[in-house]
Enzyme design. Structure first.
Site, PDB file in Angstrom:
ATOM      1  N   ASN A 151       0.755 -11.202  12.288  1.00 28.98           N
ATOM      2  CA  ASN A 151       2.077 -10.718  12.692  1.00 28.98           C
ATOM      3  C   ASN A 151       1.868  -9.353  13.352  1.00 28.98           C
ATOM      4  O   ASN A 151       1.679  -8.360  12.662  1.00 28.98           O
ATOM      5  CB  ASN A 151       2.968 -10.599  11.447  1.00 28.98           C
ATOM      6  CG  ASN A 151       4.310  -9.976  11.763  1.00 28.98           C
ATOM      7  OD1 ASN A 151       4.676  -9.826  12.932  1.00 28.98           O
ATOM      8  ND2 ASN A 151       5.049  -9.605  10.731  1.00 28.98           N
ATOM      9  N   TRP A 152       1.884  -9.359  14.678  1.00 31.37           N
ATOM     10  CA  TRP A 152       1.596  -8.104  15.395  1.00 31.37           C
ATOM     11  C   TRP A 152       2.793  -7.152  15.413  1.00 31.37           C
ATOM     12  O   TRP A 152       2.660  -6.010  15.855  1.00 31.37           O
ATOM     13  CB  TRP A 152       1.159  -8.403  16.831  1.00 31.37           C
ATOM     14  CG  TRP A 152      -0.210  -9.022  16.927  1.00 31.37           C
ATOM     15  CD1 TRP A 152      -1.093  -9.198  15.902  1.00 31.37           C
ATOM     16  CD2 TRP A 152      -0.842  -9.538  18.102  1.00 31.37           C
ATOM     17  NE1 TRP A 152      -2.237  -9.793  16.376  1.00 31.37           N
ATOM     18  CE2 TRP A 152      -2.117 -10.013  17.713  1.00 31.37           C
ATOM     19  CE3 TRP A 152      -0.454  -9.650  19.437  1.00 31.37           C
ATOM     20  CZ2 TRP A 152      -2.999 -10.582  18.632  1.00 31.37           C
ATOM     21  CZ3 TRP A 152      -1.338 -10.224  20.345  1.00 31.37           C
ATOM     22  CH2 TRP A 152      -2.589 -10.677  19.940  1.00 31.37           C
ATOM     23  N   LYS A 153       3.931  -7.633  15.016  1.00 28.05           N
ATOM     24  CA  LYS A 153       5.150  -6.803  15.042  1.00 28.05           C
ATOM     25  C   LYS A 153       5.338  -6.226  16.460  1.00 28.05           C
ATOM     26  O   LYS A 153       5.005  -6.896  17.427  1.00 28.05           O
ATOM     27  CB  LYS A 153       5.070  -5.728  13.957  1.00 28.05           C
ATOM     28  CG  LYS A 153       4.688  -6.332  12.598  1.00 28.05           C
ATOM     29  CD  LYS A 153       4.799  -5.401  11.445  1.00 28.05           C
ATOM     30  CE  LYS A 153       4.372  -6.135  10.178  1.00 28.05           C
ATOM     31  NZ  LYS A 153       4.563  -5.367   8.976  1.00 28.05           N
ATOM     32  N   HIS A 184      11.446 -12.250   7.691  1.00 27.80           N
ATOM     33  CA  HIS A 184      10.505 -11.171   7.396  1.00 27.80           C
ATOM     34  C   HIS A 184      11.263  -9.985   6.798  1.00 27.80           C
ATOM     35  O   HIS A 184      12.402  -9.716   7.170  1.00 27.80           O
ATOM     36  CB  HIS A 184       9.776 -10.747   8.681  1.00 27.80           C
ATOM     37  CG  HIS A 184       8.667  -9.779   8.393  1.00 27.80           C
ATOM     38  ND1 HIS A 184       8.895  -8.430   8.273  1.00 27.80           N
ATOM     39  CD2 HIS A 184       7.352  -9.979   8.149  1.00 27.80           C
ATOM     40  CE1 HIS A 184       7.737  -7.841   7.973  1.00 27.80           C
ATOM     41  NE2 HIS A 184       6.793  -8.750   7.893  1.00 27.80           N
ATOM     42  N   GLU A 224      11.159  -6.914   7.316  1.00 29.99           N
ATOM     43  CA  GLU A 224      11.697  -5.928   8.276  1.00 29.99           C
ATOM     44  C   GLU A 224      12.979  -6.462   8.919  1.00 29.99           C
ATOM     45  O   GLU A 224      13.891  -5.690   9.225  1.00 29.99           O
ATOM     46  CB  GLU A 224      10.623  -5.585   9.318  1.00 29.99           C
ATOM     47  CG  GLU A 224       9.585  -4.642   8.726  1.00 29.99           C
ATOM     48  CD  GLU A 224       8.162  -4.863   9.199  1.00 29.99           C
ATOM     49  OE1 GLU A 224       7.962  -5.414  10.294  1.00 29.99           O
ATOM     50  OE2 GLU A 224       7.240  -4.484   8.442  1.00 29.99           O
ATOM     51  N   GLU A 227       5.811 -12.024   0.503  1.00 28.02           N
ATOM     52  CA  GLU A 227       5.478 -10.679   0.953  1.00 28.02           C
ATOM     53  C   GLU A 227       6.300  -9.659   0.162  1.00 28.02           C
ATOM     54  O   GLU A 227       7.450  -9.370   0.527  1.00 28.02           O
ATOM     55  CB  GLU A 227       5.773 -10.532   2.447  1.00 28.02           C
ATOM     56  CG  GLU A 227       4.960 -11.463   3.321  1.00 28.02           C
ATOM     57  CD  GLU A 227       4.763 -10.883   4.715  1.00 28.02           C
ATOM     58  OE1 GLU A 227       3.616 -10.816   5.156  1.00 28.02           O
ATOM     59  OE2 GLU A 227       5.755 -10.481   5.344  1.00 28.02           O
ATOM     60  N   GLY A 266       2.636  -2.841   4.747  1.00 27.55           N
ATOM     61  CA  GLY A 266       2.334  -1.649   5.539  1.00 27.55           C
ATOM     62  C   GLY A 266       2.136  -0.398   4.705  1.00 27.55           C
ATOM     63  O   GLY A 266       2.090   0.710   5.235  1.00 27.55           O
ATOM     64  N   SER A 277      -0.418  -5.708   3.128  1.00 28.23           N
ATOM     65  CA  SER A 277      -1.644  -4.900   3.118  1.00 28.23           C
ATOM     66  C   SER A 277      -2.915  -5.721   2.861  1.00 28.23           C
ATOM     67  O   SER A 277      -3.825  -5.266   2.174  1.00 28.23           O
ATOM     68  CB  SER A 277      -1.532  -3.752   2.107  1.00 28.23           C
ATOM     69  OG  SER A 277      -0.473  -2.886   2.478  1.00 28.23           O
ATOM     70  N   GLY A 316      -0.374  -8.166   8.812  1.00 30.35           N
ATOM     71  CA  GLY A 316       0.225  -7.247   9.779  1.00 30.35           C
ATOM     72  C   GLY A 316      -0.816  -6.304  10.338  1.00 30.35           C
ATOM     73  O   GLY A 316      -1.593  -6.643  11.240  1.00 30.35           O
ATOM     74  N   GLY A 317      -0.901  -5.096   9.772  1.00 31.65           N
ATOM     75  CA  GLY A 317      -1.768  -4.031  10.295  1.00 31.65           C
ATOM     76  C   GLY A 317      -3.196  -4.476  10.601  1.00 31.65           C
ATOM     77  O   GLY A 317      -3.727  -4.183  11.667  1.00 31.65           O
TER      78      GLY A 317
HETATM   79  P1  PGA Z   1       0.872  -5.550   6.554  1.00 28.57           P
HETATM   80  O1  PGA Z   1       2.117  -6.417   7.048  1.00 28.57           O
HETATM   81  O2  PGA Z   1      -0.325  -6.485   6.504  1.00 28.57           O
HETATM   82  O3  PGA Z   1       0.720  -4.474   7.582  1.00 28.57           O
HETATM   83  O4  PGA Z   1       1.213  -5.028   5.211  1.00 28.57           O
HETATM   84  C1  PGA Z   1       2.305  -7.751   6.634  1.00 28.57           C
HETATM   85  C2  PGA Z   1       3.580  -8.288   7.220  1.00 28.57           C
HETATM   86  O5  PGA Z   1       4.534  -7.510   7.406  1.00 28.57           O
HETATM   87  O6  PGA Z   1       3.692  -9.483   7.526  1.00 28.57           O
END
Ligand code: PGA
Length: 259
Positions: free
Chosen positions: A9-11, A95, A97, A167, A173, A213, A234-235
């Site tokens: 997930n590159w956001k 998600h 966010e 999640e 994050g 994370s 994500g990250g």
């Molecule tokens: P993260 O994000 O790996 O940066 O914690 C995961 C996600 O939001 O899907």
């Protein structure tokens, strides 16, 4: 046996050129990948361009969000058929966010899930509790509510199109990962909810990913844990070597399982 999945997930990261460079480099590294299914979820603007690059590849593409209507006056939104025609087979929905930064409700997310399924897009449905909910012992209740709202009315034919991602909001994050025990416990709760609604066989074949994370250093202990079938990253999915290391951990685990 369930297939292991690693999704990126590159956001809101990577322009078209950066997306292209990453995908090209990852594709080369994954030439010998056999067991693990990879899904890239870049920003909308990169989807079509990357899909051309991935034409004969086993790497799949997903959107990060979509609107539930077919078309119309919804400035800034995109539809399921737009995602499909840009090369997507998947879409991330619910998600944290989207839930907490953009105030998406369970009701809105449900509409999107139904639209995705009726357009042949496989939803990666995210659920997870906030820190204060965990601290006040409400984790299972929150998960149950999010699950029930998302899955109500989904037929047995459609359920095998869905992926669930657990999640925990406090782990996204933040650098804080749920311990394998914490993740496994909640993912077991989710699997039981699927079993209650459908049956054990469907529950056992449902891919339930963990996200929050994830990095190569914690991927091994997580993937070895019961009820974790892969990751939504994500990250650590933004740097090709880091993402590849996570994939490699999952691939080695999958190979070990088949022996
Ligand atoms: P993260 O994000 O790996 O940066 O914690 C995961 C996600 O939001 O899907």
């Amino acid at each position: 046996m369930r297939r292991n999945i690693v999704a990126a997930n590159w956001k809101m990261n990577k322009d078209v050129q950066e997306s292209y460079d990453f995908t090209k480099s990852l594709s080369k590294k994954l030439l010998n990948l056999k067991r693990t299914h990879i899904i890239l979820c870049p920003p909308f603007t990169s989807l079509f361009y990357i899909s051309e690059l991935l034409k004969n590849s086993s790497i799949a593409l997903g959107g990060q969000n979509m609107h539930y209507e077919k078309s119309g006056a919804f400035t800034g939104e995109i539809s399921a058929s737009m995602l499909k025609s840009s090369g997507c087979d998947y879409v991330i929905l619910g998600h944290s966010e989207r839930r907490h930064v953009f105030n998406e409700s369970n009701e809105l997310i449900k509409k999107k899930i139904d639209t995705a399924l009726s357009n042949d897009l496989k939803p990666i449905i995210c659920v997870g509790e906030k820190l204060e909910e965990r601290q006040s012992g409400k984790t299972s209740e929150v998960i149950r509510t999010q699950y029930s709202s998302a899955f109500i009315g989904i037929s047995e034919q459609k359920i095998n199109q869905c992926i669930i991602a657990y999640e925990p909001v406090w782990a996204i994050g933040t650098g804080i990962t749920a311990t394998p025990e914490q993740a496994s416990e909640v993912q077991g709760v989710i699997r039981n909810l699927v079993s209650e609604q459908y049956n054990r066989e469907i529950a056992d074949s449902m891919p339930i990913l963990y996200g929050g994370s994830v990095k190569s250093a914690n991927a091994k202990s997580l993937i070895e844990t019961e009820n974790i079938d892969g990751f939504l990253v994500g990250g650590a999915s933004l740097v090709v070597d880091h993402f590849f290391e996570i994939i490699n951990v999952v691939e080695q685990f999958s190979i070990g399982q088949e022996k």
